[in-house]
Design an enzyme around this catalytic site. Structure first.
Site, PDB file in Angstrom:
ATOM      1  N   LYS A 180       0.861  -1.183   0.000  1.00 19.45           N
ATOM      2  CA  LYS A 180       0.000   0.000   0.000  1.00 19.45           C
ATOM      3  C   LYS A 180       0.896   1.231   0.000  1.00 19.45           C
ATOM      4  O   LYS A 180       1.430   1.644   1.024  1.00 19.45           O
ATOM      5  CB  LYS A 180      -0.936   0.058   1.208  1.00 19.45           C
ATOM      6  N   GLU A 255       8.727   1.220  11.388  1.00 21.14           N
ATOM      7  CA  GLU A 255       9.831   2.174  11.188  1.00 21.14           C
ATOM      8  C   GLU A 255       9.200   3.550  11.276  1.00 21.14           C
ATOM      9  O   GLU A 255       8.482   3.967  10.362  1.00 21.14           O
ATOM     10  CB  GLU A 255      10.460   1.991   9.791  1.00 21.14           C
ATOM     11  N   CYS A 289      13.349  10.571   7.706  1.00 23.53           N
ATOM     12  CA  CYS A 289      13.141  10.126   9.090  1.00 23.53           C
ATOM     13  C   CYS A 289      14.381  10.364   9.938  1.00 23.53           C
ATOM     14  O   CYS A 289      14.279  10.654  11.122  1.00 23.53           O
ATOM     15  CB  CYS A 289      12.759   8.652   9.100  1.00 23.53           C
ATOM     16  N   GLU A 386       9.191  15.986  15.697  1.00 17.27           N
ATOM     17  CA  GLU A 386       9.652  15.792  14.332  1.00 17.27           C
ATOM     18  C   GLU A 386       8.898  16.771  13.434  1.00 17.27           C
ATOM     19  O   GLU A 386       7.665  16.740  13.368  1.00 17.27           O
ATOM     20  CB  GLU A 386       9.365  14.360  13.885  1.00 17.27           C
TER      21      GLU A 386
END
Ligand code: NAD
Length: 484
Positions: A180, A255, A289, A386
């Protein structure tokens, strides 16, 4: 050009079962340039069914590791052949300079496929001595079996590379998959699936269902024939996936995000550290990331370092990434644009000094100028959360102990870098980092042979390396009675 993208299931193209579609929007022009199928639970069921048939009794289930490895090598060659096309698909979808995925993402994907081709034939079991069975000798051995059908849920920031991290490892292990992709970036996964067909993978081994997370992603997490969810994305979605898939006892690998520190000691090679920090901050518009967005600098050089980083930020050529000489495009989507600007505003309000960024951007497109804050502290929102944009916060520190404490004072633990010429200190600080990957005088490299993943809110499990392929297996023990 108007793109009309559909699911890829069992080697064929399908519209969504209810015909609905999702618009694809160009981040540079803000114009709709195409659409993709908006997948439904019915579409997921069709794709999982195809993957499950191949896993249980299809041609794929009959291949040994060496044969799977040969297919992976063919796929690697085809991905390498289509480097420019794949890089352009990813770059255009998120407004990134195609130079970056040509140099980094696609070669990394090729390397992962080639490395996994070798692992496919090395997933060995063990023979384990025991005390026997009620006085009779036994032979006990383990075998590694594919975990089953995998649901691979992928974000938009490096779509091809992250898809291949999952794909290469799970195919090496003998699994089948429903991918996906992110709703913003379905292109490269669909092209990858077509390349796999060209390479000779049986239809149904690799399927792609496009659509939204709370529709397609959720249906994958709930499907009884999906054995493992391999997810890369935000902690918020990761938590939701744990809730949905975890209670159904599916294997879940996550992750997630990061707020990775770059620790610059006053004996660091100044220019190297500067270049490394700029790379860790600005590549892919900071939508990485492992972005090194918390820059901890020893006080004696903090002002000079922050000023030099601000100069580097101002020197970045921002604009339409398809034009030559442009190094940085817009951020990928409107929600991201709003988020990054909100954090810049918070940085100003909470008292950090804005050294670069904040200047006006073109009227159209979701552009954010590379932004550097100095005199930040670890309690500010720009240091804790973040941001996923080109925003760095320089935080001064005095001692090594303080640097380690600041670096580890984060809910995240994905990557960290230590910049110093003192080798002993480098190892000491690397050992003290609560992170999945530590670079010494380099930004933690992404390499097909190295494990990748985080601790704390940065995730659960590791991708990459031999362990990455083993993570798609289950260990089964078989005991044989050996009467004399
Ligand atoms: P996101 O979590 O919004 O979406 C990621 C994927 O999950 C998309 O395909 C989305 O459709 C799907 N999804 C969303 N909600 C879902 C749900 N409830 N159930 C199932 N699927 C769902 O993340 P994003 O904005 O696409 O990506 C940015 C995030 O990804 C950042 O936090 C970044 O740090 C992280 N990331 C981590 C790594 C890593 O290796 N650790 C690499 C790249 C990106």
């Amino acid at each position: 050009m108007t793109e009309h993208l559909n699911h890829f299931i069992e080697g064929a193209s399908f519209e969504a079962s209810d015909g609905r579609r999702i618009a694809l929007v160009n981040p540079v022009t803000e114009q709709v340039y195409g659409s993709s199928a908006r997948g439904t639970a019915e579409d997921v069921d069709r794709a999982v069914g195809a993957a499950h048939r191949q896993l249980e009794h299809g041609a794929w289930s009959q291949l040994d590791g060496a044969q799977r490895g040969r297919l992976l090598l063919k796929l690697a060659d085809l991905v390498e052949r289509d480097t420019e096309l794949l890089a352009d698909l990813d770059a255009n979808a998120i407004g990134r300079s195609p130079v970056e995925p040509r140099r980094m993402d696609v070669p990394n994907a090729v390397a992962n496929l080639r490395a996994a081709a070798g692992w496919a034939n090395q997933l060995e079991g063990r023979t384990i001595p025991t005390g026997g069975y009620f006085g009779t000798k036994t032979l006990s051995y383990t075998v590694r079996e594919p975990v089953g059908v995998v649901g691979a849920i992928v974000p938009w920031n490096s779509p091809l590379m992250i898809t291949v991290w999952k794909l290469a490892a799970l195919l090496a292990a003998g699994c089948t998959v429903v991918i996906k992709p992110s709703e913003e970036t379905p292109q490269s996964a669909l092209h990858l699936a077509a390349l796999a067909q060209e390479a000779g993978f049986p239809d149904g081994v690799i399927n792609v269902v496009t659509g939204y997370g709370n529709e397609v992603g959720r249906a994958l997490c709930e499907h009884p024939h999906v054995a493992k969810i391999s997810f890369t994305g935000s902690p918020e979605a990761g938590r939701e996936i744990q809730r949905t898939a975890g209670v159904l006892f599916k294997r879940v690998a996550l992750e997630l995000g990061g707020k990775s520190p770059q620790i610059v000691f006053d004996d660091a090679p100044f220019d190297d550290a500067l270049r490394g920090c700029a790379l860790g901050l600005f590549v892919n518009q900071g939508q990485v990331c492992a972005a090194g967005s918390r820059i901890l600098v020893q006080r004696g050089i903090a002002d000079r370092f922050a000023a030099a980083l601000a100069d580097a930020a101002r020197a970045v050529a921002v604009g339409d990434p398809r034009e030559s000489g442009v190094q940085m495009g817009p951020v990928a989507k409107k929600a991201q644009f709003d988020r990054v600007n909100r954090y810049i505003q918070l940085g100003i309000e909470q008292g950090a000094s804005l050294l670069a960024g904040g200047e006006p951007t073109p009227e159209r497109g979701w552009f954010v100028r590379p932004t550097i804050f100095a005199n930040a502290n670890n309690d500010m929102a720009i240091a804790r959360d973040e941001i996923f944009g080109p925003v760095g916060a320089v935080i001064p520190f005095d001692s090594e102990d303080e640097a380690v404490a600041l670096a580890n004072d984060s809910k995240y633990g994905l990557a960290a870098t230590v910049w110093t010429t003192d080798l002993v200190r480098a190892h000491r600080v690397a050992a003290a980092m609560k992170a999945g990957a530590v670079g010494v005088n380099c930004w933690s490299p992404l390499d097909a042979n190295l494990p990748w993943g985080g601790v704390k809110t940065s995730g659960i499990g590791r991708e990459g390396g031999f362990g990455g392929a083993m993570a798609y297996t289950e260990e089964k023990v078989i005991t044989v009675l050996l009467p004399t």
